[in-house]
Design an enzyme around this catalytic site. Structure first.
Site, PDB file in Angstrom:
ATOM      1  N   ARG A 306     112.457  76.086-109.106  1.00  0.00           N
ATOM      2  CA  ARG A 306     113.874  75.883-109.642  1.00  0.00           C
ATOM      3  C   ARG A 306     113.930  74.364-109.695  1.00  0.00           C
ATOM      4  O   ARG A 306     114.273  73.663-108.647  1.00  0.00           O
ATOM      5  CB  ARG A 306     115.003  76.444-108.841  1.00  0.00           C
ATOM      6  CG  ARG A 306     116.191  76.382-109.502  1.00  0.00           C
ATOM      7  CD  ARG A 306     117.173  76.587-108.635  1.00  0.00           C
ATOM      8  NE  ARG A 306     117.800  75.711-108.012  1.00  0.00           N
ATOM      9  CZ  ARG A 306     118.123  75.289-106.582  1.00  0.00           C
ATOM     10  NH1 ARG A 306     118.359  76.467-105.828  1.00  0.00           N
ATOM     11  NH2 ARG A 306     118.570  74.115-106.030  1.00  0.00           N
ATOM     12  N   HIS A 310     120.923  74.608-108.453  1.00  0.00           N
ATOM     13  CA  HIS A 310     121.058  76.070-108.674  1.00  0.00           C
ATOM     14  C   HIS A 310     122.068  76.541-109.747  1.00  0.00           C
ATOM     15  O   HIS A 310     121.979  77.517-110.373  1.00  0.00           O
ATOM     16  CB  HIS A 310     121.882  76.360-107.164  1.00  0.00           C
ATOM     17  CG  HIS A 310     122.389  77.720-107.181  1.00  0.00           C
ATOM     18  ND1 HIS A 310     121.584  78.898-106.981  1.00  0.00           N
ATOM     19  CD2 HIS A 310     123.574  78.090-107.329  1.00  0.00           C
ATOM     20  CE1 HIS A 310     122.262  80.071-107.170  1.00  0.00           C
ATOM     21  NE2 HIS A 310     123.561  79.834-107.113  1.00  0.00           N
ATOM     22  N   TYR A 319     119.611  68.667-100.194  1.00  0.00           N
ATOM     23  CA  TYR A 319     118.790  69.483 -99.222  1.00  0.00           C
ATOM     24  C   TYR A 319     117.268  69.273 -99.567  1.00  0.00           C
ATOM     25  O   TYR A 319     116.792  70.081 -98.735  1.00  0.00           O
ATOM     26  CB  TYR A 319     119.450  70.659 -99.244  1.00  0.00           C
ATOM     27  CG  TYR A 319     119.633  71.649-100.598  1.00  0.00           C
ATOM     28  CD1 TYR A 319     118.383  71.878-101.420  1.00  0.00           C
ATOM     29  CD2 TYR A 319     120.996  71.471-101.133  1.00  0.00           C
ATOM     30  CE1 TYR A 319     118.456  72.460-102.484  1.00  0.00           C
ATOM     31  CE2 TYR A 319     120.833  72.100-102.450  1.00  0.00           C
ATOM     32  CZ  TYR A 319     119.818  72.651-103.200  1.00  0.00           C
ATOM     33  OH  TYR A 319     119.848  73.161-104.366  1.00  0.00           O
TER      34      TYR A 319
HETATM   35  C1  TPP Z   1     126.438  89.218-102.111  1.00  0.00           C
HETATM   36  C2  TPP Z   1     126.261  87.856-102.258  1.00  0.00           C
HETATM   37  N1  TPP Z   1     126.243  87.277-101.660  1.00  0.00           N
HETATM   38  C3  TPP Z   1     126.260  85.783-101.650  1.00  0.00           C
HETATM   39  C4  TPP Z   1     126.427  85.381-102.927  1.00  0.00           C
HETATM   40  C5  TPP Z   1     126.544  83.653-103.453  1.00  0.00           C
HETATM   41  N2  TPP Z   1     125.193  83.306-104.049  1.00  0.00           N
HETATM   42  C6  TPP Z   1     125.281  83.001-105.359  1.00  0.00           C
HETATM   43  S1  TPP Z   1     123.470  82.829-105.708  1.00  0.00           S
HETATM   44  C7  TPP Z   1     122.967  82.621-104.297  1.00  0.00           C
HETATM   45  C8  TPP Z   1     121.678  82.242-104.006  1.00  0.00           C
HETATM   46  C9  TPP Z   1     120.535  83.111-104.647  1.00  0.00           C
HETATM   47  O1  TPP Z   1     119.421  83.011-104.452  1.00  0.00           O
HETATM   48  P1  TPP Z   1     118.072  83.573-104.854  1.00  0.00           P
HETATM   49  O2  TPP Z   1     118.219  84.978-104.831  1.00  0.00           O
HETATM   50  O3  TPP Z   1     116.827  83.173-104.538  1.00  0.00           O
HETATM   51  O4  TPP Z   1     118.262  83.084-106.679  1.00  0.00           O
HETATM   52  P2  TPP Z   1     118.051  82.095-107.381  1.00  0.00           P
HETATM   53  O5  TPP Z   1     119.443  81.402-107.436  1.00  0.00           O
HETATM   54  O6  TPP Z   1     117.233  80.960-106.673  1.00  0.00           O
HETATM   55  O7  TPP Z   1     117.674  82.243-108.870  1.00  0.00           O
HETATM   56  C10 TPP Z   1     124.047  82.836-103.371  1.00  0.00           C
HETATM   57  C11 TPP Z   1     123.794  82.963-101.855  1.00  0.00           C
HETATM   58  C12 TPP Z   1     126.565  85.953-104.142  1.00  0.00           C
HETATM   59  N3  TPP Z   1     126.656  86.016-105.475  1.00  0.00           N
HETATM   60  N4  TPP Z   1     126.337  87.610-103.989  1.00  0.00           N
END
Ligand code: TPP
Lengths: 408, 337
Positions: A306, A310, A319
């Site tokens: 990425r 985010h 970070y």
């Molecule tokens: C059930 C839930 N827990 C926490 C979140 C908050 N949150 C949104 S995106 C994210 C990170 C997701 O990371 P990843 O699965 O690696 O996907 P990426 O964003 O890197 O594509 C978090 C913790 C959420 N949206 N839903």
């Protein structure tokens, strides 16, 4: 004497101020990983959960058993889609800063994953995506203007301002309504695929999840149903190294790779270079064919990075080292495909620059049209009346009373 | 005394608790190195080390389930769910496990833990970053449910929650993290710096769970509110000039029945305000309590002002949010009844 125990908390190799280090990322040379028949016994390809399938080598040549799946024309179309997505992202991030929308999620560095995968699907197949696969819509010629209408929550927003920006829903393009609650879509994809099998239809499903979200119970629930019922589904894990500020090692634990999670379920599990348009397409096609031949699910881990934040609410420099994305050993998907097309003699720097300008113009034109329908903070927005619609098929009396009370 | 925002006060509360008691541990998604997406845990990992403050995998049921195990083994976990909207995977662990461990084991095991989660709207968070799920917890025997409305209380209540022998759900109205918010979204947000509730003792102190606070004395009508709605209620009282008594409940479970009945018996009128959807919301419980305990003192029907019974809409946020105009209208109608 008994040993005092201590807690192991995984940490990334480097933090801001340090020198990016990807020496722990093991990458097989392009062309090295075999291409098994689609009816292979999953037990015979367990090692594929630990290697990385790649087609494009450093010289921009397509090599090995996974090469040759796409024509020049298809490759140029892929280039077009990736650059369009990139241009849309760039413009929408600016739009967010200008207050035209509240929030945006971009794809920088991950464009190949969704745009190439879309090309292995057919009309009638269904994606259960995350917020980082808008390329599925772009590569299916979904109108940009409509996407921007949704992002702007304006009067033409198909979701009538109810959903967060970028959380699209486009049934006719095989794009299931997006949730902000992570991982919930994964077992849903499996269920959709099971229904296809129960009804004796031919459509398949694709589930999508990020590396961080594989820690959710729903990921495992999806795998167990897919494995038990041999559902016609492609289960995609996009490993872009980061989940907001949390590096992939926190979710992965001792599994070695995310693909390896599929092994315990007896699901064929492959890893692919997610920044290699040709490899993503070839592996996606292999998995989709397995599903279509009623051979069951496949788990694919896309190894990518990425490169951007985010979301517009995030600042990655807090970070990880700023130089980390440039140090990513698998490069940039657009630049790699460009090198390949140039090496083939069907593309040039000039044509590339021209396409880049063209894509930007296309986005700007769509943006202008969408802006005529309003933006987040203009008056031209979905009406508060719409807020009460669609909670149920028919508005129940208590809601009717509340709508009246609200005066809209 | 120091001036603090609510987010600083919450961080300070955890800091004080961790400093005094080494069994207090803090974890959750992005909580360790980064210090949480709202920065509530910033600096805690550096100060207390990685085994006392760390990043959890994205697994809410894992976060709460492991916290139960830790609590059973002598620790006092204070975990963060990134947004209340994401607590649902953990709902089973919270309601069927944490809430009942003391009861079902006859106190053979207990579960002293805190689950913190940002709640409420007003930040254009759409359906998945705006929910107020308090009623889903107040319906569960064995839990305590806290909603602070200002930095001072946030710190004192959080320390009390961490020190409490039972599981506490600590709901943080994210719209208040950086300053009080009166629901006039078009006005610039004032900071906690100039607000009396922004004065927070730096040392250890607690605000006892279960005690409401009268935020504004009045004779004509009682407004029961908590979290962001305390500020909206105060604004509505100012805007209408009605002599309203505004009560900040602070703890929803156990609720402060005395404070509620004393006030309603005095004023004879009651308006209840919350941001969560109306039907079966916590306001229904409050209305029932008022009817049961103050019926013969009432001069007007009890009224509720709440979010509409729709999912939280992104673009129509300010039509959904119970602002001072709606609260003001309810006050006026109650006075005229
Ligand atoms: C059930 C839930 N827990 C926490 C979140 C908050 N949150 C949104 S995106 C994210 C990170 C997701 O990371 P990843 O699965 O690696 O996907 P990426 O964003 O890197 O594509 C978090 C913790 C959420 N949206 N839903």
């Amino acid at each position: 004497m008994a040993t005092p125990l201590n807690l192991h908390v995984p940490e990334p190799e480097v933090r801001p101020g340090g020198v990016p280090d990807f020496s722990n990322v093991h990458i097989a040379p392009a062309g090295e990983v075999a291409r098994p028949p689609i009816d292979v016994d999953p037990r015979d390809i367990r090692d594929m959960a630990f290697s990385v399938i790649r087609v494009l080598n450093r010289e921009g040549e397509a090599v090995g058993p996974w090469a040759g799946a796409l024509s020049d024309e298809q490759l140029m179309e892929g280039m077009h889609h990736m650059m369009l997505l990139r241009a849309l992202d760039a413009r929408m991030i600016i739009a967010q800063r200008q207050g035209k929308t509240s929030f945006y999620i971009q794809h920088l560095g991950e464009e190949a994953v969704s745009t190439a995968f879309r090309k292995v699907l057919k009309q009638g197949d269904m994606n259960f995506a995350t917020y980082r696969q808008a390329g599925l819509l772009i590569a299916d010629d979904y109108p940009l203007e409509t996407m921007i209408n949704q992002i702007y929550a304006n009067s033409e927003d198909p979701m009538k301002g109810r959903q967060l920006p970028t959380l699209y829903s486009v049934r006719e393009k095989g794009f299931f309504t997006l949730s902000g609650n992570l991982a919930t879509q994964f077992p849903q994809a499996v269920g959709w695929a099971m229904a296809s099998a129960i009804k004796g239809e031919t459509n398949i499903a694709a589930g999508w999840i990020g590396d961080g979200s594989t820690a959710e119970s729903d990921f495992h629930a999806g795998l167990v149903f897919a494995s038990t019922f041999k559902a016609p589904v492609v289960l995609n894990v996009v490993n872009n190294q980061w989940a907001i500020s949390t590096f992939q090692g926190i979710a992965r634990g001792g599994a070695g790779t995310f693909a390896a999670r599929g092994l315990g379920y007896g699901i064929p599990s492959l890893r692919v270079d997610g920044n290699d348009y040709l490899a993503v397409y070839a592996v996606g096609l292999w998995a989709a064919e397995r599903a279509r031949q009623n051979l069951g699910p496949t788990l694919i881990e896309y190894v990518t990075y990425r490169a951007g934040a985010h979301s517009t609410s995030d600042d990655p420099s807090a970070y990880r080292p700023k130089e980390e994305s440039a140090a990513w050993p698998l490069g940039d998907p657009v630049i790699r495909l460009k090198a390949h097309l140039v090496a083939k003699g069907v593309w040039s720097e000039d044509r590339h620059a021209q396409l880049e300008a063209e894509m930007l113009d296309t986005v700007i034109a769509a943006q202008r049209k969408a802006e005529a329908n309003g933006t987040m903070h203009s008056d031209n927005r979905p009406s508060a009346r719409d807020m009460f619609e669609g909670v149920y098929a028919e508005m129940p009396p208590h809601l009717r009373r509340q709508r009246q009370e609200s005066g809209v | 005394m120091a001036r603090m925002t609510m987010i600083q006060a919450i961080r300070d509360g955890m800091d004080v608790a961790m400093g005094r008691d080494e069994t207090v541990v803090v974890y959750g998604e992005d909580v360790g190195y980064f210090g949480g997406v709202f920065r509530a845990t910033q600096g805690l990992q550096e100060k207390y080390g990685r085994s006392r403050c760390f990043d959890a995998p994205i697994s809410e049921s894992g976060i709460v389930g492991t916290a139960i195990g830790m609590a059973a083994n002598g620790l006092r976990p204070c975990v963060e769910i990134q947004f209340a909207d994401y607590m649902y995977p953990a709902y089973d662990q919270i309601t069927q496990e944490a809430a009942r461990i003391r009861y079902r084991s006859n106190a053979d095991f207990t579960c002293p833990m805190v689950v913190r989660m940002p709640t409420g709207g007003g930040i254009f968070g759409g359906q998945t970053h705006s929910q107020s799920p308090e009623a889903l917890f107040t319906h569960v025997a064995g839990l305590k449910v806290v909603v602070p409305s200002n930095p001072h209380d946030a710190k004192g209540l959080l320390i009390a929650a961490i020190e409490d022998p039972d599981p506490v759900i600590f709901l943080e109205p994210k719209r208040l993290y950086n300053g009080p918010f009166d629901g006039h979204y078009e006005r610039p947000v004032t900071s906690w710096g100039k607000h009396p509730d922004g004065e927070v003792p730096e040392e250890h102190f607690t605000v006892p769970l279960g005690q409401a606070k009268v935020k504004r004395e009045g004779r004509d009508v009682t407004v029961l509110a908590y979290g962001t709605m305390v500020h909206v209620a105060l604004a509505a009282a100012d805007d209408t000039g009605i002599d309203a008594e505004v009560i900040d409940l602070r703890t929803l479970l156990p609720y402060d029945l005395d404070a509620i009945t004393t006030s309603v018996r005095k004023t004879g009128r009651c308006v209840i305000v919350h941001e969560a959807t109306l039907t079966s919301g916590f306001g229904a419980e409050l209305a029932a309590l008022v009817a049961e305990h103050c019926f013969y003192h009432l001069e007007a029907p009890v009224r509720r002002v709440a979010g509409w019974d729709t999912p939280y809409p992104h673009a129509q946020e300010w039509d959904y949010f119970p602002g001072p105009a709606r609260v003001g209208a309810a006050l006026t109608e109650t006075m005229e009844a």
